[in-house]
Design a protein around this motif. Sequence first.
Motif, PDB file in Angstrom:
ATOM      1  N   GLU A   1     -70.146  74.365 -77.052  1.00  0.00           N
ATOM      2  CA  GLU A   1     -70.551  72.985 -77.400  1.00  0.00           C
ATOM      3  C   GLU A   1     -68.982  72.274 -77.700  1.00  0.00           C
ATOM      4  O   GLU A   1     -68.057  72.753 -78.103  1.00  0.00           O
ATOM      5  N   ILE A   2     -69.108  71.063 -77.039  1.00  0.00           N
ATOM      6  CA  ILE A   2     -67.809  70.186 -77.133  1.00  0.00           C
ATOM      7  C   ILE A   2     -68.292  68.756 -77.554  1.00  0.00           C
ATOM      8  O   ILE A   2     -68.962  68.292 -76.945  1.00  0.00           O
ATOM      9  N   ASP A   3     -67.563  68.623 -78.629  1.00  0.00           N
ATOM     10  CA  ASP A   3     -67.675  67.049 -79.184  1.00  0.00           C
ATOM     11  C   ASP A   3     -69.365  67.084 -79.385  1.00  0.00           C
ATOM     12  O   ASP A   3     -70.086  65.964 -79.225  1.00  0.00           O
ATOM     13  N   GLY A   4     -69.881  67.983 -80.047  1.00  0.00           N
ATOM     14  CA  GLY A   4     -71.392  68.033 -80.241  1.00  0.00           C
ATOM     15  C   GLY A   4     -72.351  68.186 -79.240  1.00  0.00           C
ATOM     16  O   GLY A   4     -73.707  68.283 -79.391  1.00  0.00           O
ATOM     17  N   GLU A   5     -71.917  68.018 -78.095  1.00  0.00           N
ATOM     18  CA  GLU A   5     -72.620  68.363 -76.696  1.00  0.00           C
ATOM     19  C   GLU A   5     -72.648  69.845 -76.535  1.00  0.00           C
ATOM     20  O   GLU A   5     -71.707  70.415 -76.078  1.00  0.00           O
ATOM     21  N   ILE A   6     -74.011  70.154 -76.209  1.00  0.00           N
ATOM     22  CA  ILE A   6     -74.270  71.756 -76.064  1.00  0.00           C
ATOM     23  C   ILE A   6     -74.370  71.764 -74.562  1.00  0.00           C
ATOM     24  O   ILE A   6     -74.992  70.886 -73.992  1.00  0.00           O
ATOM     25  N   GLY A   7     -73.613  72.597 -73.935  1.00  0.00           N
ATOM     26  CA  GLY A   7     -73.817  72.840 -72.673  1.00  0.00           C
ATOM     27  C   GLY A   7     -73.358  74.196 -71.889  1.00  0.00           C
ATOM     28  O   GLY A   7     -73.553  75.043 -72.747  1.00  0.00           O
ATOM     29  N   ASN A   8     -73.229  74.254 -70.746  1.00  0.00           N
ATOM     30  CA  ASN A   8     -72.862  75.348 -70.083  1.00  0.00           C
ATOM     31  C   ASN A   8     -71.650  76.224 -70.613  1.00  0.00           C
ATOM     32  O   ASN A   8     -70.734  75.332 -70.924  1.00  0.00           O
ATOM     33  N   PRO A   9     -71.326  77.282 -70.742  1.00  0.00           N
ATOM     34  CA  PRO A   9     -70.032  77.874 -71.103  1.00  0.00           C
ATOM     35  C   PRO A   9     -68.896  77.239 -70.195  1.00  0.00           C
ATOM     36  O   PRO A   9     -69.048  76.885 -69.197  1.00  0.00           O
ATOM     37  N   ARG A  10     -67.701  76.875 -71.087  1.00  0.00           N
ATOM     38  CA  ARG A  10     -66.755  76.505 -70.403  1.00  0.00           C
ATOM     39  C   ARG A  10     -65.413  77.187 -70.985  1.00  0.00           C
ATOM     40  O   ARG A  10     -65.670  77.700 -72.333  1.00  0.00           O
ATOM     41  N   ILE A  11     -64.344  77.124 -70.402  1.00  0.00           N
ATOM     42  CA  ILE A  11     -62.900  77.734 -71.178  1.00  0.00           C
ATOM     43  C   ILE A  11     -62.253  76.391 -71.767  1.00  0.00           C
ATOM     44  O   ILE A  11     -62.380  75.274 -71.200  1.00  0.00           O
ATOM     45  N   ALA A  12     -61.947  76.738 -73.058  1.00  0.00           N
ATOM     46  CA  ALA A  12     -61.003  75.327 -73.889  1.00  0.00           C
ATOM     47  C   ALA A  12     -59.842  76.496 -74.246  1.00  0.00           C
ATOM     48  O   ALA A  12     -59.965  77.491 -74.681  1.00  0.00           O
ATOM     49  N   ILE A  13     -58.575  75.837 -73.751  1.00  0.00           N
ATOM     50  CA  ILE A  13     -57.401  76.410 -74.223  1.00  0.00           C
ATOM     51  C   ILE A  13     -56.376  75.312 -74.960  1.00  0.00           C
ATOM     52  O   ILE A  13     -56.067  74.446 -74.387  1.00  0.00           O
ATOM     53  N   PRO A  14     -56.681  75.244 -76.152  1.00  0.00           N
ATOM     54  CA  PRO A  14     -55.910  74.248 -77.001  1.00  0.00           C
ATOM     55  C   PRO A  14     -54.604  74.190 -76.679  1.00  0.00           C
ATOM     56  O   PRO A  14     -53.738  74.985 -76.419  1.00  0.00           O
ATOM     57  N   ASP A  15     -54.151  72.764 -76.475  1.00  0.00           N
ATOM     58  CA  ASP A  15     -52.786  72.466 -76.352  1.00  0.00           C
ATOM     59  C   ASP A  15     -52.320  72.774 -74.927  1.00  0.00           C
ATOM     60  O   ASP A  15     -50.904  72.836 -74.681  1.00  0.00           O
ATOM     61  N   GLU A  16     -53.298  73.079 -73.848  1.00  0.00           N
ATOM     62  CA  GLU A  16     -52.895  73.344 -72.722  1.00  0.00           C
ATOM     63  C   GLU A  16     -53.472  72.138 -71.800  1.00  0.00           C
ATOM     64  O   GLU A  16     -54.531  71.553 -72.220  1.00  0.00           O
ATOM     65  N   ARG A  17     -53.033  72.013 -70.456  1.00  0.00           N
ATOM     66  CA  ARG A  17     -53.592  71.041 -69.747  1.00  0.00           C
ATOM     67  C   ARG A  17     -54.883  71.159 -69.324  1.00  0.00           C
ATOM     68  O   ARG A  17     -55.518  72.311 -69.350  1.00  0.00           O
ATOM     69  N   ALA A  18     -55.765  70.094 -68.974  1.00  0.00           N
ATOM     70  CA  ALA A  18     -57.195  70.216 -68.795  1.00  0.00           C
ATOM     71  C   ALA A  18     -57.636  70.916 -67.548  1.00  0.00           C
ATOM     72  O   ALA A  18     -58.701  71.226 -67.908  1.00  0.00           O
ATOM     73  N   MET A  19     -56.708  71.008 -66.876  1.00  0.00           N
ATOM     74  CA  MET A  19     -57.133  71.927 -65.742  1.00  0.00           C
ATOM     75  C   MET A  19     -57.397  73.329 -66.003  1.00  0.00           C
ATOM     76  O   MET A  19     -58.119  74.093 -65.175  1.00  0.00           O
ATOM     77  N   TYR A  20     -56.913  73.794 -67.208  1.00  0.00           N
ATOM     78  CA  TYR A  20     -57.556  75.105 -67.497  1.00  0.00           C
ATOM     79  C   TYR A  20     -58.717  75.129 -68.153  1.00  0.00           C
ATOM     80  O   TYR A  20     -59.124  76.065 -68.530  1.00  0.00           O
ATOM     81  N   TRP A  21     -59.381  74.055 -68.584  1.00  0.00           N
ATOM     82  CA  TRP A  21     -60.569  73.899 -69.366  1.00  0.00           C
ATOM     83  C   TRP A  21     -61.579  74.152 -68.455  1.00  0.00           C
ATOM     84  O   TRP A  21     -62.328  73.015 -67.778  1.00  0.00           O
ATOM     85  N   VAL A  22     -62.093  75.143 -67.706  1.00  0.00           N
ATOM     86  CA  VAL A  22     -62.829  75.189 -66.614  1.00  0.00           C
ATOM     87  C   VAL A  22     -64.187  74.889 -67.089  1.00  0.00           C
ATOM     88  O   VAL A  22     -64.813  75.855 -68.224  1.00  0.00           O
ATOM     89  N   LYS A  23     -65.080  74.164 -66.406  1.00  0.00           N
ATOM     90  CA  LYS A  23     -66.426  73.823 -66.627  1.00  0.00           C
ATOM     91  C   LYS A  23     -67.416  74.744 -65.991  1.00  0.00           C
ATOM     92  O   LYS A  23     -67.036  75.495 -64.963  1.00  0.00           O
ATOM     93  N   ASP A  24     -68.588  74.729 -66.453  1.00  0.00           N
ATOM     94  CA  ASP A  24     -69.534  75.825 -65.948  1.00  0.00           C
ATOM     95  C   ASP A  24     -68.951  77.215 -65.561  1.00  0.00           C
ATOM     96  O   ASP A  24     -69.077  77.378 -64.244  1.00  0.00           O
ATOM     97  N   LEU A  25     -68.470  77.783 -66.366  1.00  0.00           N
ATOM     98  CA  LEU A  25     -67.816  79.154 -66.234  1.00  0.00           C
ATOM     99  C   LEU A  25     -68.841  79.923 -65.706  1.00  0.00           C
ATOM    100  O   LEU A  25     -69.984  80.269 -66.335  1.00  0.00           O
ATOM    101  N   ALA A  26     -68.424  80.841 -64.737  1.00  0.00           N
ATOM    102  CA  ALA A  26     -69.265  81.817 -63.933  1.00  0.00           C
ATOM    103  C   ALA A  26     -68.914  83.437 -63.994  1.00  0.00           C
ATOM    104  O   ALA A  26     -69.444  84.070 -64.231  1.00  0.00           O
TER     105      ALA A  26
END
Length: 188
Positions: A130-155
Amino acid sequence: SLLIIITGCNQGQVSEMSSSLSSVAESNGNSESAALNPVVILKGLSDEDMTLTIADLKNYEQLTVEAKSIDSKNNEVTKTVKGVLLDTILSTFGQSVKSYELITFIASDGYSISINEDIIALRKIIIALEIDGEIGNPRIAIPDERAMYWVKDLAKIEFEKAEDAIKAGSIFFFESMIELMENYDYDV
């Protein structure tokens, strides 16, 4: 409910992993099977790949954090992230993210990015549900890192230790080899 599908492991590995996962499910008061819809494949933790479903991920201790990402224009964006630490999942197997020198995250559309031991040592890696209250497919979140590391729809997540890395047998610097190459004229 909690399910990880493990194939090709020896009986000792299967028993150890199954009992670890069962204890996670029981400690969360849920022993139902989550046999449907595998979501995230974990490769490199054992001889065979393992599969986690969204239900599996929900069975782990969840945390909620305010996490900053840095976009391509160097803007900081803060998001409320809810999910499970990758380290929490690995601890089920007696492992830690710090045991690995390279972790690669792969999205369902084929996008992939790797993090090296520097990021692994400094940052928390969250599988966000869940990100900002929106439930979705798993994704990676790495605080304080570039957005390119925040992989959406993690498989898939691939783990590599130093001894797993392919060693280069020979390295050629083509800039210096150009002098050794023959010139050929081509008819156009």
